[in-house]
Scaffold this motif. Structure first.
Motif, PDB file in Angstrom:
ATOM      1  N   CYS A 197       3.966   7.098   7.042  1.00 14.17           N
ATOM      2  CA  CYS A 197       2.947   6.886   8.075  1.00 14.17           C
ATOM      3  C   CYS A 197       3.621   6.526   9.393  1.00 14.17           C
ATOM      4  CB  CYS A 197       2.020   5.730   7.684  1.00 14.17           C
ATOM      5  SG  CYS A 197       1.076   6.124   6.215  1.00 14.17           S
ATOM      6  N   LEU A 200      -0.682   2.716  11.446  1.00 13.98           N
ATOM      7  CA  LEU A 200      -1.548   2.069  10.449  1.00 13.98           C
ATOM      8  C   LEU A 200      -2.587   1.240  11.195  1.00 13.98           C
ATOM      9  CD1 LEU A 200       0.978   0.679   7.773  1.00 13.98           C
ATOM     10  CD2 LEU A 200      -0.490   2.682   7.560  1.00 13.98           C
ATOM     11  N   LEU A 209      -7.887   1.147   5.187  1.00 16.85           N
ATOM     12  CA  LEU A 209      -6.621   1.343   5.901  1.00 16.85           C
ATOM     13  C   LEU A 209      -6.565   2.784   6.398  1.00 16.85           C
ATOM     14  CD1 LEU A 209      -3.917  -0.181   6.494  1.00 16.85           C
ATOM     15  CD2 LEU A 209      -3.018   0.898   4.419  1.00 16.85           C
ATOM     16  N   GLN A 211      -4.421   5.558   7.618  1.00 12.74           N
ATOM     17  CA  GLN A 211      -2.995   5.845   7.509  1.00 12.74           C
ATOM     18  C   GLN A 211      -2.718   7.193   8.167  1.00 12.74           C
ATOM     19  OE1 GLN A 211      -2.280   4.927   3.053  1.00 12.74           O
ATOM     20  NE2 GLN A 211      -4.490   4.929   3.345  1.00 12.74           N
TER      21      GLN A 211
END
Ligand SMILES: Cc1cc2nc3c(=O)[nH]c(=O)nc-3n(C[C@H](O)[C@H](O)[C@H](O)COP(=O)(O)OP(=O)(O)OC[C@H]3O[C@@H](n4cnc5c(N)ncnc54)[C@H](O)[C@@H]3O)c2cc1C
Length: 397
Positions: A197, A200, A209, A211
């Protein structure tokens, strides 16, 4: 209930499934005069045995209701620390802890760090450094079974900690070891993993989350979420996030945890030899990156000499690695190392998107290219339109 079933009438006891399974999740057992495959407790339902079976004797039943996960029972962010050969915590861990702290503050949750240390490791105050970087708790284990970076041992240990702590998100450094470890954990706990990633973000209310990582050869950025399973897992390469300034006034807890007695390494390490002894592009303060514009392999020694003269590490683009001019350890970019030097001198590099993905952390970029329209000039702070070999020779005087 989910499980793996072997059709004994069809199984020919060939053992291909056993060889295909990296988890020791299936074995051959005798039943009278015949051998049959049989699932063990270590089976993670990854299905590699199904692909290996030549007679379609293996099937997996997945209980959908068992998969439905109570998302509200998961809290906090867990960072998996990594240590170098000298026992010191690697910089990528601090980078992850720093970002985890920012996300945890948004979500109003805690940051825990799993710190596995070799028995007798020197970097003893790793836990204190992690707290200063933003951790609320460090789960520390010092055990000789962690002496070698055995991904299976680490994965089984981390899965046990995840089962107990139920974190909402788990972050790994995408080092060579992290790339081996993170998927081994994800498959065991049957959750998703987004590798490499570059961004984030965390939704304050849902804890989802977001990503983001390059996709389709780096031509677009994809934001990936894991809505139905927990924990959400992501890996991030070194140099993507800035490490926070340590705050030595921060307080946190250090808990010594043990490695379960049943976790035994299946690999015996007889000897280790470093492949690339001193090369650490990710941590380099000053970096010389060379591209195909240097023209030929015969100019590599000149570039090495320049790097030495400047006190810089030497990096390169992918075509140079593919041509065998330099080792892969020198490759900078999306499929190489991400770098964050104070100064990056780029010679004969076009600036393809996959290369730029690895140099976004550089503070000052000086680029030399004979093409005034080269894309590298779009990110360079200082642009020199010149022949890079002549430029290098002139710098050496
Ligand atoms: C999935 C995927 C992943 C990839 N991962 C990476 C990666 O991690 N890292 C990476 O680097 N690449 C990666 N690539 C390759 C990338 O797309 C480019 O092909 C590569 O970066 C180009 O390398 P280069 O700039 O050295 O060569 P070129 O694109 O050939 O550019 C050479 C440059 O040198 C200049 N030049 C020529 N002669 C001179 C001279 N005498 N003096 C000065 N300038 C001169 C030219 O004008 C040109 O701009 C990846 C590609 C894909 C598809």
């Amino acid at each position: 209930m989910s499980g793996l079933t072997v059709d004994r009438a069809a199984c020919i006891g060939c053992g291909r499934c056993v060889r295909a399974c990296v988890h020791a999740g299936i074995e051959l057992v005798w039943d009278g005069p015949r051998k049959f495959a049989c699932a063990t407790d270590a089976c993670v339902l990854c299905a590699s045995c199904i692909d290996a079976c030549p007679v379609d004797a293996i099937s997996i039943h997945k209980d959908v209701s068992a998969d439905a996960c109570d998302l509200s029972s998961f809290h906090d962010i867990l960072v998996v620390a990594q240590c170098g050969a000298d026992g010191a915590v690697l910089p990528v861990t601090f980078e992850l802890v720093g970002r985890a702290r920012e996300l945890a503050d948004i979500r109003g949750c805690r940051v825990a760090v799993v710190l596995g240390q070799r028995a007798g490791a020197a970097g003893a105050d790793g836990a204190g450094q992690l707290i200063a970087a933003g951790a609320d708790e460090v789960l520390r284990c010092c055990d000789e079974r962690l002496n070698h970076l055995d991904a299976e041992v680490y994965a089984r240990w981390i899965c046990q900690l995840i089962d107990a702590a139920r974190p909402e998100a788990v972050l790994f450094g995408a080092t060579a070891f992290g790339r081996e470890l993170a998927p081994a954990v994800a498959v065991r706990i049957q959750t998703g993993l987004t590798a490499d990633c570059t961004v984030l973000e965390l939704d304050e209310k849902t804890g989802l989350l977001q990503q983001t990582r390059p996709a389709f050869g780096g031509n677009l950025m994809a934001t990936i979420v894991c809505p139905d399973h927990r924990p959400q897992m992501a890996s991030v390469r070194p140099g993507i996030f800035a490490a926070p300034e340590p705050d030595w006034a921060r307080r946190g807890t250090v808990s010594d945890v043990t490695l379960d007695a049943t976790i035994e390494p299946r690999v015996r390490v007889l000897e280790t030899k470093p492949l690339h002894s001193d090369l650490s592009l990710a941590d380099a303060d000053c970096l010389l990156v060379i591209g195909r514009g240097i023209g030929s392999k015969k100019h590599v020694p000149l570039m090495r000499k320049l790097a030495e003269h400047l006190g810089a590490e030497l990096g390169c683009t992918r075509p140079l690695v593919e041509a065998g001019w330099l080792d892969y350890a020198h490759q900078v970019g999306q499929t190489g190392v991400s770098v964050a030097p104070r100064v990056l001198l780029s010679l004969g590099v076009s600036g393809a998107i996959q290369h730029l993905a690895g140099i976004s952390g550089a503070q000052t970029i000086i680029a030399v290219n004979e093409d005034p329209d080269a894309p590298i000039f779009g990110v360079a702070h200082y642009r020199v339109v010149a022949d890079c070999v002549e430029f290098a020779s002139a710098l050496l005087g």
